[in-house]
Design a protein around this motif. Structure first.
Motif, PDB file in Angstrom:
ATOM      1  N   PHE A  40       2.095  -0.449   9.050  1.00  0.00           N
ATOM      2  CA  PHE A  40       1.494   0.612   9.046  1.00  0.00           C
ATOM      3  C   PHE A  40       2.750   1.637   9.130  1.00  0.00           C
ATOM      4  O   PHE A  40       3.374   1.939   9.874  1.00  0.00           O
ATOM      5  N   THR A  96      -6.422  -6.258  -7.603  1.00  0.00           N
ATOM      6  CA  THR A  96      -6.279  -4.917  -7.615  1.00  0.00           C
ATOM      7  C   THR A  96      -7.464  -4.392  -8.680  1.00  0.00           C
ATOM      8  O   THR A  96      -7.410  -4.956  -9.618  1.00  0.00           O
ATOM      9  N   TRP A 162     -13.260   1.173   8.770  1.00  0.00           N
ATOM     10  CA  TRP A 162     -12.215   1.856   7.866  1.00  0.00           C
ATOM     11  C   TRP A 162     -11.424   2.603   8.805  1.00  0.00           C
ATOM     12  O   TRP A 162     -12.126   3.429   9.753  1.00  0.00           O
ATOM     13  N   THR A 166      -6.591   5.373   4.389  1.00  0.00           N
ATOM     14  CA  THR A 166      -6.772   4.669   3.479  1.00  0.00           C
ATOM     15  C   THR A 166      -6.857   3.228   3.726  1.00  0.00           C
ATOM     16  O   THR A 166      -6.244   2.520   2.660  1.00  0.00           O
ATOM     17  N   LEU A 167      -7.535   2.802   4.780  1.00  0.00           N
ATOM     18  CA  LEU A 167      -7.462   1.400   5.034  1.00  0.00           C
ATOM     19  C   LEU A 167      -8.652   0.875   5.392  1.00  0.00           C
ATOM     20  O   LEU A 167      -9.528   1.690   6.268  1.00  0.00           O
ATOM     21  N   GLU A 179      -8.562  -3.937   2.401  1.00  0.00           N
ATOM     22  CA  GLU A 179      -8.523  -2.789   1.278  1.00  0.00           C
ATOM     23  C   GLU A 179      -7.640  -1.889   1.450  1.00  0.00           C
ATOM     24  O   GLU A 179      -7.823  -1.093   2.492  1.00  0.00           O
ATOM     25  N   ARG A 180      -6.610  -1.590   0.766  1.00  0.00           N
ATOM     26  CA  ARG A 180      -5.809  -0.462   0.893  1.00  0.00           C
ATOM     27  C   ARG A 180      -6.258   0.437  -0.492  1.00  0.00           C
ATOM     28  O   ARG A 180      -6.255   0.094  -1.776  1.00  0.00           O
ATOM     29  N   VAL A 182      -5.314   3.309  -2.762  1.00  0.00           N
ATOM     30  CA  VAL A 182      -4.138   4.003  -3.036  1.00  0.00           C
ATOM     31  C   VAL A 182      -4.505   5.137  -4.282  1.00  0.00           C
ATOM     32  O   VAL A 182      -4.484   4.763  -5.400  1.00  0.00           O
ATOM     33  N   ARG A 192      -6.595  -2.101  -3.718  1.00  0.00           N
ATOM     34  CA  ARG A 192      -5.768  -3.332  -3.317  1.00  0.00           C
ATOM     35  C   ARG A 192      -6.435  -4.377  -2.485  1.00  0.00           C
ATOM     36  O   ARG A 192      -6.384  -3.901  -1.285  1.00  0.00           O
TER      37      ARG A 192
END
Length: 263
Positions: A40, A96, A162, A166-167, A179-180, A182, A192
């Motif tokens: 992280f 992606t 979540w 953003t993760l 899930e990233r 971006v 991603r």
């Protein structure tokens, strides 16, 4: 010119800066924490009363001190996922997906299940929407998703989490999807995916999970891009009312955005 630890050392051919405190213009440091094999990264101001070059400052940004800081900042998240066997899963697949929308549109879409019955028919057939629950916690939001009684397979139910900002971690019976989210532009986002499965997961279970995830994502792309078109049209004047049952996660996210930007 900056040193490798981000300190401003000089400004060649810039002009006289003798009246400027160069330490005010150091690069923002990054804190890198390792939690159960996941890294992280967070931008942070310099630690109080620390010089970037000494050992205590270095540990503040990585190593055990940084790991402990992440755990302290996300205590409820860490506690909630303590029984998820991250270490027992193997990397299986990465994908992606590019979506023509602002990243916040995608996050809001993720944070509510209100649209599932109408927009995700295959997923809707696999889960019990009557007992689908969304809970908001200190730094994260969770979806508790029980399987439908007559589901063709149990590849999508479980725990979806979540972690701001953003993760997402989607934990299923035999594996999980990281899930990233971006942002790559004001109106473009890359989602991603990293799929991991238990070492003893069967091929059919893996295929069912990945195939269902892919179908749902393709449907979400269509939804989010349509929402972005509406937002960009100039006609979106009223924010409407959030569902107290299904959209507490969106309220939580919007409050984070307001707080971050002092709105």
């Amino acid at each position: 010119t900056f040193s490798l630890d981000g300190q401003l050392k000089g400004t060649p051919r810039f002009g006289d800066i003798s009246s400027i405190n160069k330490s005010d213009y150091n690069l923002w440091p990054l804190r890198v924490a390792n939690w159960r094999g996941l890294l992280f990264v967070q931008t942070l101001p310099p630690p109080p009363n620390n010089n970037n070059t000494n050992e205590s400052s270095s540990n503040y940004y990585d190593g055990p001190d940084a790991d402990a800081a992440f755990i302290n900042d996300n205590q409820e998240f860490v506690k909630r996922l303590k029984d998820v066997p991250l270490e027992d899963m193997d990397f299986t697949l990465a994908q992606t997906h590019t979506i023509k929308c602002n990243w916040k549109v995608y996050v809001e879409n993720y944070l509510e299940g209100y649209h599932i019955p109408n927009m995700h028919p295959s997923l809707n057939s696999l889960i019990d929407m009557d007992h689908y629950t969304v809970k908001v916690n200190d730094t994260y939001c969770e979806h508790i998703v029980p399987p439908a009684k007559n589901a063709a397979h149990d590849s999508s139910s479980g725990l979806w989490v979540w972690l701001a900002p953003t993760l997402a971690i989607n934990y299923y019976k035999d594996g999980m999807n990281l899930e990233r989210i971006v942002p790559v532009g004001h109106d473009k986002t890359e989602v991603r995916y990293t799929y991991l499965f238990r070492k003893d997961a069967g091929k059919q279970s893996i295929d069912d999970s990945v195939n269902t995830s892919t179908v749902v994502t393709e449907e979400d792309v269509e939804i989010c891009e349509a929402v972005q078109l509406s937002l960009s049209s100039g006609g979106y004047l009223s924010p409407g009312v959030l569902s107290p049952r299904h959209e507490e996660g969106i309220k939580f996210f919007q409050n984070i955005i307001r707080k971050t930007h002092n709105l």
